[in-house]
Scaffold this active site. Structure first.
Site, mmCIF file in Angstrom:
data_model
loop_
_atom_site.group_PDB
_atom_site.id
_atom_site.type_symbol
_atom_site.label_atom_id
_atom_site.label_comp_id
_atom_site.label_asym_id
_atom_site.label_seq_id
_atom_site.Cartn_x
_atom_site.Cartn_y
_atom_site.Cartn_z
ATOM 1 N N GLY A 33 -26.120 -39.444 -1.438
ATOM 2 C CA GLY A 33 -27.247 -38.543 -1.709
ATOM 3 C C GLY A 33 -26.774 -37.334 -2.507
ATOM 4 O O GLY A 33 -27.372 -36.968 -3.525
ATOM 5 N N HIS A 34 -25.671 -36.726 -2.052
ATOM 6 C CA HIS A 34 -25.104 -35.593 -2.785
ATOM 7 C C HIS A 34 -24.691 -36.026 -4.200
ATOM 8 O O HIS A 34 -24.898 -35.296 -5.175
ATOM 9 C CB HIS A 34 -23.862 -35.049 -2.070
ATOM 10 C CG HIS A 34 -24.126 -34.512 -0.690
ATOM 11 N ND1 HIS A 34 -23.591 -35.072 0.433
ATOM 12 C CD2 HIS A 34 -24.856 -33.451 -0.273
ATOM 13 C CE1 HIS A 34 -23.966 -34.379 1.496
ATOM 14 N NE2 HIS A 34 -24.735 -33.393 1.100
ATOM 15 N N LYS A 146 -35.232 -35.239 0.370
ATOM 16 C CA LYS A 146 -34.972 -35.589 1.778
ATOM 17 C C LYS A 146 -35.276 -34.395 2.688
ATOM 18 O O LYS A 146 -35.806 -34.552 3.776
ATOM 19 C CB LYS A 146 -33.513 -36.010 1.886
ATOM 20 C CG LYS A 146 -32.864 -35.839 3.218
ATOM 21 C CD LYS A 146 -32.796 -37.156 3.914
ATOM 22 C CE LYS A 146 -32.115 -37.154 5.249
ATOM 23 N NZ LYS A 146 -31.845 -35.900 5.884
ATOM 24 N N SER A 182 -27.327 -39.184 5.270
ATOM 25 C CA SER A 182 -27.225 -37.823 5.794
ATOM 26 C C SER A 182 -25.825 -37.631 6.354
ATOM 27 O O SER A 182 -25.245 -38.563 6.916
ATOM 28 C CB SER A 182 -28.251 -37.628 6.918
ATOM 29 O OG SER A 182 -27.912 -36.500 7.699
HETATM 30 P P1 AMP Z 1 -26.626 -30.827 2.862
HETATM 31 O O1 AMP Z 1 -25.169 -30.979 2.512
HETATM 32 O O2 AMP Z 1 -27.087 -31.748 3.948
HETATM 33 O O3 AMP Z 1 -27.044 -29.396 3.050
HETATM 34 O O4 AMP Z 1 -27.419 -31.326 1.574
HETATM 35 C C1 AMP Z 1 -27.180 -30.779 0.303
HETATM 36 C C2 AMP Z 1 -28.248 -31.244 -0.640
HETATM 37 O O5 AMP Z 1 -28.237 -32.675 -0.701
HETATM 38 C C3 AMP Z 1 -29.661 -30.842 -0.190
HETATM 39 O O6 AMP Z 1 -30.415 -30.447 -1.336
HETATM 40 C C4 AMP Z 1 -30.199 -32.105 0.420
HETATM 41 O O7 AMP Z 1 -31.606 -32.207 0.365
HETATM 42 C C5 AMP Z 1 -29.551 -33.159 -0.474
HETATM 43 N N1 AMP Z 1 -29.513 -34.447 0.199
HETATM 44 C C6 AMP Z 1 -29.069 -34.690 1.470
HETATM 45 N N2 AMP Z 1 -29.224 -36.010 1.765
HETATM 46 C C7 AMP Z 1 -29.765 -36.595 0.668
HETATM 47 C C8 AMP Z 1 -30.151 -37.932 0.352
HETATM 48 N N3 AMP Z 1 -30.017 -38.929 1.217
HETATM 49 N N4 AMP Z 1 -30.658 -38.170 -0.877
HETATM 50 C C9 AMP Z 1 -30.802 -37.164 -1.774
HETATM 51 N N5 AMP Z 1 -30.447 -35.886 -1.536
HETATM 52 C C10 AMP Z 1 -29.946 -35.600 -0.334
#
Ligand code: AMP
Length: 273
Positions: A33-34, A146, A182
């Protein structure tokens, strides 16, 4: 790839930067996702900055701040291989002072759904995102759909504070079985992971009902809740793109969101219709 932890050093580094800067803020434990956010940033900008910062102010008392997955070395390699130009890796002391100016999430939209379960969470999110955007001053910053409510509130902040950055929304990346990727998925045991698949299944069923002509939000919600049993559901919400409750589905202006626990792990997912 340069790795920088000091905000002033990063600002200095970016000062003479020619071309557009794209920025991807993350909390690390990077997954596909990242990577999708990074790919979008690479495609649309000359220079890409990624930040990894597990932001303490967005965790409530008793939440998983201390056990949040950290994979710093692997993350550095992933960023290097993905062609990131600068990895910003600050500590909490680099970002926060003792007596801070406060940024408050909006009273309504910051305190419903995720903001209701986690009061104050979005104030922490908005504060850190504002700080990071001020440090990097990107042309575009990339966020995942997400975390739809987070994306909405950040877009709102940028508009209401008259900021110049463009917020780019990126589609959710899923595993082959449909589970949204996630960093917290590592907490799931195999059987909890299996149970968690009820979340995308319920979302797809909701979308299918809409495609069959059902427009009643109550009807769709109750069918989805039935499909989610026996998961512990925080909410199934159907809102418009401004996060206002609606009675009838409007195609092109609806988001269906789920928060549910599998074991102790809180999972979020949504579908945009
Ligand atoms: P986090 O590290 O969980 O704070 O996420 C960092 C960024 O990655 C945020 O903008 C999230 O929305 C995005 N993100 C997390 N999981 C996904 C995913 N499965 N698909 C796309 N973007 C994601």
């Amino acid at each position: 790839m340069k790795i920088i932890s000091n905000p002033f050093e990063l600002k200095e580094q970016l000062k003479g930067q020619k071309g557009s800067v794209g920025f991807v803020p993350t909390m690390g434990a990077l997954h596909e996702g990242h990577l999708e956010l990074i790919k979008n940033a690479k495609r649309e900008n000359d220079f890409v900055v990624v930040s990894i910062f597990v932001n303490p102010t967005q965790f409530l008392e008793g939440e998983d701040l201390d056990k949040y997955p950290r994979r710093d070395e692997a993350d550095k390699i992933i960023c290097e291989l993905a062609g990131v130009d600068i990895l910003f890796f600050p500590s909490a002391q680099d970002i926060y002072a003792n007596d801070e100016v406060k940024l408050e999430a909006p009273n309504v939209r910051g305190y419903i759904l995720e903001g209701f379960t986690r009061p104050g969470h979005f104030s922490g999110v908005l504060t850190v995102v504002l700080k990071l955007l001020n440090i990097v001053s990107p042309a575009k910053a990339y966020f995942g759909k997400k975390d739809a409510q987070q994306l909405h509130l950040i877009t709102l902040m940028v508009k209401q504070l008259f900021m110049s950055v463009e917020i780019v929304a990126v589609d959710t990346v899923r595993d082959k079985d449909g589970l949204a990727q996630s960093s917290r998925n590592v907490y799931l045991t195999p059987s909890q992971r299996e149970a968690a698949l009820k979340i995308p299944t319920a979302l797809y069923s909701g979308a299918k009902l809409v495609s069959q002509g059902v427009v009643s939000v109550d009807e769709i919600r109750s069918k989805m809740l039935h499909l989610l049993s026996p998961l512990k559901v925080g909410y199934v919400a159907i809102v418009n793109r401004d996060f206002e409750p609606i009675k009838q589905i409007e195609i092109g202006n609806t988001i269906i969101l789920i928060e549910a626990l599998s074991g102790e792990t809180r999972l979020l997912d949504n579908i945009w219709l």
